[in-house]
Design an enzyme around this catalytic site. Sequence first.
Site: not given
Length: 618
Positions: A401-402, A405
């Site tokens: 997820h990170e 980003h």
Amino acid sequence: MAVILLSRTFAFAETGVLKRSDVEDQYKWNLEDIYQDQEAVKADLSKLKNKYIPEMKKFNGKLTSGDSLLKCLQLRDDMMRLMDKLYVYAHMKSDENMADNAASELSSQTDALYAEVLTATAFIGSELLTYPENTIKEYMSQPALQDYKLFLDALLKQKAHTLSRPEEELLAALADFSGSPSSIYDKLRVADMTYPEILDENGAKVQLSPGIYAAALESKNRDYRKRAFEGTFSSFAENKNTFAALIEGEVKKNIFFAKARKYDSALEASLTSEFIPVQVYDNLVKAVNDNTGYLHKYVDLRKKVLGLDKVHIYDMYVPLVKDYEIKIPYEEAKKMLLEGLKPLGDDYIRDLQKGFDSRWIDVYETENKATGGYQWGAYDTHPYVLLNQNDSADAMLTLAHEMGHALNHYYTCSTQKYTNSGIPIFTAEVASTTNEILMLKYLIAHAQNDDEKLYFINSLVELIRGNVYTQVMYAEFEKTIHERVEKGGALSAETLRGIWKSLMVKYYGENFEADELADMWWARVPHFYMDFYVYKYATAISAANEMVENMTGTEGDTASAKAKYLEFLKAGSSDYPIEVLKAANVDMTSTRPVDDLLAEFGKLVDEMERIMEKKNGK
């Protein structure tokens, strides 16, 4: 502003863990890539305060030509770029060790300086909006100002909702009061609420707290889950009238500001901040309402697997996959991402590896380190990711997820000029959720046995349920209560409970029991004080799923879809969010992305049921 901060937390890590000095450098982010010493930090602080801010003030009232406007905006960008870099560095340095007084002082110093910088630039928009529409359009047509065309167009869209200077000053003065419902809510819910003692799974007395309640919901002991639910929700019910007054105050505040700025509704006023059509919100609610049957099917499956007469709210979180735990060490998690994200193409995998190798990530929990996980960065820094790795499957998905980003930040800032390098929340969560969906589908496809496959299917089902069905139920509630007050109605505790109960019945179906206390659920949701925020969780995962299907499906040009996805990651704020998604073949003004995702949810539930029947010999 190009600062990117997502999924951030501010709590302290527990004591008794590793010292930072005990962690190898390869597992710590390298903030020296931003500043190598404190003298450089001090020099930039001085430059902002003594050079940029005074120079910016000279432009106030003098944006009378395209040339003066260009110089002002270029100075603003230079000043904000430096401010962003300082701010990011100071706060990440503090997050390494929140007991470090020097780092805390620097972060506080940058907070104050940021406020000064924003104050120094505040005149730009307000001054331009006093000019005739044709003047702004003439500026937009000038070749030298093409980098700022979208900025000027966005200002022009706000012109009809901008008031006279005295009226704007009055609204600004109300800002201090407008946060009161949220502030009081937080103090009541976090500081002043008291919870009863209950008996835990072993019959011992335990003091209920939000953390104990969350853990209890996953307990196999149903009586314990029920006691935790009743203890928690009865505490909210004891304060029902106060919570009702607070949420009514929040709604009335939103309506007041919307009317003051001549919007048709509070919803329209909120969505305008990212130029999202109201149609997107309405279509989202409609699409989920049209597809509640899939959630009913999931509730039915829970009823069957757990052997219940009716499913209650405290039965919705206990894992359906019993006694199965997966450990994934960090180095193994990296390898899995490099395999699972291959559908995004060679360039993406190369840059993901670069992030792993270049100390973008602060991996392990250490003394006094900020907890949770986030991605952050400024235009003039590479991305940074904070983790608190615990070798769980969830930790691997957090990394995915990170890093979604992070690569979004990396591509945007490598492609766009500063003025278009911001990433709106509406699109930012698409990049991160795309990675989560890809990884879960990869793990399902490569599961070693039925238990492992079931574990990851259930993880994907819960990801969709939590981000779509739950958040859209919240969104529908929020829309309903605002419309009620806009029509002259009131929001008593009983009215709010009635609205919530009707939504639970509609969303969860006939095999769900809407307990009396469960209709206090609305009082537990802090997002209702964030002005129509929750719908973005649902639009993000719907758009992400559409991206994944376009890139990995059996129909259509997958190579073209991958290329368009990378262009999406580079787009930043070069166009309005809806248009950025449309360029990647995702149209959030239609119901298709939501319909497709929920149809996928239904298929996953069917697959879970087939595997469970196989395991049980049926």
